[in-house]
Design an enzyme around this catalytic site. Structure first.
Site, PDB file in Angstrom:
ATOM      1  N   VAL A  14       0.833  -1.216   0.000  1.00  0.00           N
ATOM      2  CA  VAL A  14       0.000   0.000   0.000  1.00  0.00           C
ATOM      3  C   VAL A  14       0.865   1.263   0.000  1.00  0.00           C
ATOM      4  CG1 VAL A  14      -1.768   1.271   1.273  1.00  0.00           C
ATOM      5  CG2 VAL A  14      -1.924  -1.211   1.084  1.00  0.00           C
ATOM      6  N   LYS A 205     -13.265  -3.766  10.791  1.00  0.00           N
ATOM      7  CA  LYS A 205     -13.885  -2.814   9.853  1.00  0.00           C
ATOM      8  C   LYS A 205     -15.331  -2.517  10.267  1.00  0.00           C
ATOM      9  CE  LYS A 205     -11.004  -4.478   6.007  1.00  0.00           C
ATOM     10  NZ  LYS A 205     -10.934  -5.508   4.964  1.00  0.00           N
TER      11      LYS A 205
END
Ligand code: HSE
Length: 428
Positions: A14, A205
């Site tokens: 990332v 999440k």
């Protein structure tokens, strides 16, 4: 033109993707936003990663203090993952007056209260779009665009690894173990897949998303969690015959009796928009009291999709001086006034191995009706087992989980009737 200096902590997949997007779009952002965004510093123990990206030696910091004291750095991007040392580094950056953009779901889920308090105290921005569902802009949607709504429910496929595994099991009719091995070989699943396959990643999440959606802190500890390791190809195939697909779902509901938050495998009826979300794709299906249904779909992981969310946050941060924070009291624990529902309401698929004898079905039916469970569909499969039993598939109407557990227990206690082999929630 406004100049904005960025530091990137961690140059893995990332971090590398974020660097590439920023470098390749630098002129584009100058034109479209009149901001010159430059990577001024990187912190990465594996120096060769930085050099391979073309980052000059003088921009490679040797510790977090160097990043924090660099006057060219305005925004620190944390893409290291895990709690420590990410937490210490992020706190140090905020205390040094740098705004932070993070993709770290575990860190934000467990320490959002501490990070946000420090950000507010130091008048810094704290952005975390990339922490949930990669490139899919669900956090900004909840924080900004959907604010006019009371969010009633949220159902998501928010883990790409498990969605890839379940899609492969469904399409290729191969077992969980075989698909996992292949996914690990291809680099789609981690060598230690626990966080994904046991639902921890999705629960982190869901904790973040449901806190934002329901305007109250939903700690990780309040989320019911089940993974996909016990899902059998047999149930996936029966589900297919009944017009349903297996998914790992993250469900959040805000109803009259309280908040319900859970991560578990479930059958999704083919007509539901989430049924078509396959491979490593993610989606979140949100229902608001004004907007009705909204579905956000896209790539939940990967260098460029997650980098896209990070760069979106960098640009947003660069263009705002007054930062927004959570729209609820961001504490470590749930607000004592928040009620959590644990007796879930859902439809259920129940697979029994039943004796193929007169009266068996009526006895099973009476146990369900005694427990106030209304059966919507019954299918008896013809594949008789060596012991003379046959698979009996039942789908209930919406009912309470406690009633299902009681019925299952009662069937289990009656020898010579049937054995309950699986119980799976159904979303229609
Ligand atoms: N392990 C995560 C997934 C990556 O499989 O979705 C992004 O959080």
């Amino acid at each position: 033109m406004k100049k904005v200096g960025v530091a990137i902590l961690g140059l893995g997949v990332v971090g590398g993707g974020t660097y590439k997007i920023l470098e390749e779009h630098r002129e584009f952002y100058k034109k479209t936003h009149e901001i010159d965004i430059a990577v001024e510093s990187v912190l990465e123990l594996r120096k060769e990663r930085a050099l391979a990206l073309g980052i000059s030696e003088n921009k490679i910091a040797s510790n977090i203090a160097e990043v924090c004291s660099n006057p060219e750095v305005d925004i620190v991007v944390e893409v290291m993952g895990g709690v420590e040392p990410a937490r210490t580094f992020v706190l140090a950056a905020l205390k040094a007056g740098k705004s932070v953009v993070t993709s770290n779901k575990e860190l934000y889920c467990k320490y959002s209260h501490e990070l946000e308090k420090t950000a507010k105290k130091n008048k810094c921005g704290l952005f975390f779009e990339a922490s949930c569902v990669g490139g899919v802009p669900v956090i900004r949607a909840l924080l900004d665009n959907l604010q006019g709504n009371k969010i009633l429910s949220m159902t998501g496929i928010i883990n790409g690894t498990t969605n890839y595994i379940l899609t492969k099991m469904t399409n290729d009719e191969v077992s969980y173990e075989e698909v996992l091995k292949e996914a690990q070989k291809l680099g789609y699943a981690e060598a230690d897949p626990t966080a994904d396959v046991e639902g921890y990643d999705a629960a982190y999440k869901l904790s973040i998303l449901s806190s934002l959606a329901f305007h109250t802190k939903i700690p990780f500890s309040k989320i019911y969690r089940e993974g996909i390791t016990d899902i059998s190809i047999e149930d996936i195939n029966y589900g297919k015959k009944l017009g349903m697909v297996m998914k790992l779902l993250a469900v959040g509901k805000n109803g009259e009796n309280g908040i319900e938050v859970r991560v578990h495998p479930a059958f999704v009826k083919n007509a539901h928009p989430l049924a078509g979300v396959n491979d490593s794709f993610n989606a979140v299906f949100i229902t608001g009291d004004s907007v009705d249904d909204v579905m956000l779909y896209g790539r939940g992981a990967g260098a460029l999709p997650t980098g896209s969310a990070i760069v979106g946050d960098i640009i947003y941060c660069a263009k705002h001086d007054n930062f927004n924070y959570s729209t609820f009291s961001n504490s470590e624990e749930a607000d004592p006034a928040t009620k959590f529902v644990t007796n879930f309401n859902s439809a259920y698929y129940i697979r029994l191995s039943a004796r193929d004898k007169t009266g068996v079905l009526s006895k099973i039916s009476s146990i369900f009706s005694k427990n106030n469970i209304s059966v919507a569909q019954v299918v008896q499969e013809n594949d008789k087992r060596a012991n003379g039993s046959v698979p009996l598939l039942l789908i209930t109407h919406d009912t309470f989980e406690k009633s299902v557990n009681k019925a299952v227990e009662e069937i289990g206690s009656k020898a010579n009737l049937a054995k309950v082999e699986s119980v799976i929630r159904v979303i229609s």
